[in-house]
Design a protein around this motif. Structure first.
Motif, mmCIF file in Angstrom:
data_model
loop_
_atom_site.group_PDB
_atom_site.id
_atom_site.type_symbol
_atom_site.label_atom_id
_atom_site.label_comp_id
_atom_site.label_asym_id
_atom_site.label_seq_id
_atom_site.Cartn_x
_atom_site.Cartn_y
_atom_site.Cartn_z
ATOM 1 N N ASP A 5 70.727 56.265 -31.545
ATOM 2 C CA ASP A 5 69.542 57.012 -31.125
ATOM 3 C C ASP A 5 68.470 56.030 -30.682
ATOM 4 O OD1 ASP A 5 67.634 58.915 -30.684
ATOM 5 O OD2 ASP A 5 67.566 59.658 -32.730
ATOM 6 N N THR A 6 68.037 56.158 -29.442
ATOM 7 C CA THR A 6 67.023 55.245 -28.923
ATOM 8 C C THR A 6 65.686 55.930 -28.690
ATOM 9 O OG1 THR A 6 67.758 55.655 -26.656
ATOM 10 C CG2 THR A 6 68.738 53.766 -27.790
ATOM 11 N N THR A 7 65.587 57.200 -29.044
ATOM 12 C CA THR A 7 64.320 57.910 -28.870
ATOM 13 C C THR A 7 63.472 57.774 -30.132
ATOM 14 O OG1 THR A 7 65.263 59.990 -29.642
ATOM 15 C CG2 THR A 7 65.332 59.571 -27.275
ATOM 16 N N LYS A 9 61.546 58.398 -33.494
ATOM 17 C CA LYS A 9 61.911 59.275 -34.604
ATOM 18 C C LYS A 9 60.691 59.790 -35.360
ATOM 19 C CE LYS A 9 66.431 57.334 -35.554
ATOM 20 N NZ LYS A 9 66.577 56.242 -34.628
ATOM 21 N N SER A 13 56.001 63.625 -30.323
ATOM 22 C CA SER A 13 57.115 63.893 -29.403
ATOM 23 C C SER A 13 58.380 64.306 -30.153
ATOM 24 C CB SER A 13 57.395 62.690 -28.508
ATOM 25 O OG SER A 13 57.908 61.597 -29.242
ATOM 26 N N TRP A 14 58.594 63.769 -31.355
ATOM 27 C CA TRP A 14 59.785 64.118 -32.138
ATOM 28 C C TRP A 14 59.769 65.600 -32.469
ATOM 29 C CZ3 TRP A 14 61.170 66.200 -36.817
ATOM 30 C CH2 TRP A 14 62.494 66.007 -37.220
ATOM 31 N N LYS A 17 60.117 67.815 -29.160
ATOM 32 C CA LYS A 17 61.464 67.827 -28.560
ATOM 33 C C LYS A 17 62.408 68.724 -29.354
ATOM 34 C CE LYS A 17 64.010 63.983 -30.579
ATOM 35 N NZ LYS A 17 64.733 62.752 -30.370
ATOM 36 N N TRP A 58 56.982 59.951 -23.054
ATOM 37 C CA TRP A 58 57.953 58.868 -22.971
ATOM 38 C C TRP A 58 57.897 58.120 -21.637
ATOM 39 C CZ3 TRP A 58 62.961 61.736 -24.892
ATOM 40 C CH2 TRP A 58 62.835 61.995 -26.265
ATOM 41 N N ASP A 60 59.462 59.152 -18.950
ATOM 42 C CA ASP A 60 60.827 59.259 -18.417
ATOM 43 C C ASP A 60 60.800 60.103 -17.140
ATOM 44 O OD1 ASP A 60 63.515 60.111 -17.884
ATOM 45 O OD2 ASP A 60 64.024 59.623 -19.968
#
Length: 83
Positions: A5-7, A9, A13-14, A17, A58, A60
């Protein structure tokens, strides 16, 4: 070979999401059960909006693009219902 897991934690945002993912899963369940198209579209819009917000946090660009387009399409569908 496991998944890594690279997002993030923790943080806002956790939570967003995971809540957005649960809302999108709920929308799919409504769709699959033949439920209300309006409810499906509304839940999908809320879920995509949450993911758009997370993508902005993020930075992204692929998720920003995907969810911005999804929000436009879903909002257009809701708007057509009232016009």
């Amino acid at each position: 070979m496991g998944l890594k897991d690279t997002t993030p934690k923790d943080g806002l945002s956790w939570y967003i999401k995971w809540i957005s993912s649960l809302i999108l899963i709920s929308a799919m369940a409504v769709r699959a059960s033949g439920g209300s198209n309006f409810l499906d579209t509304t839940l999908s819009l809320i879920g995509a909006s949450g993911w758009f917000f997370v993508a902005c946090i993020w930075g992204d660009r692929s998720l920003i693009t995907l969810n911005a387009i999804a929000m436009f399409i879903l909002f257009s569908g809701i708007l057509q219902r009232f016009i």
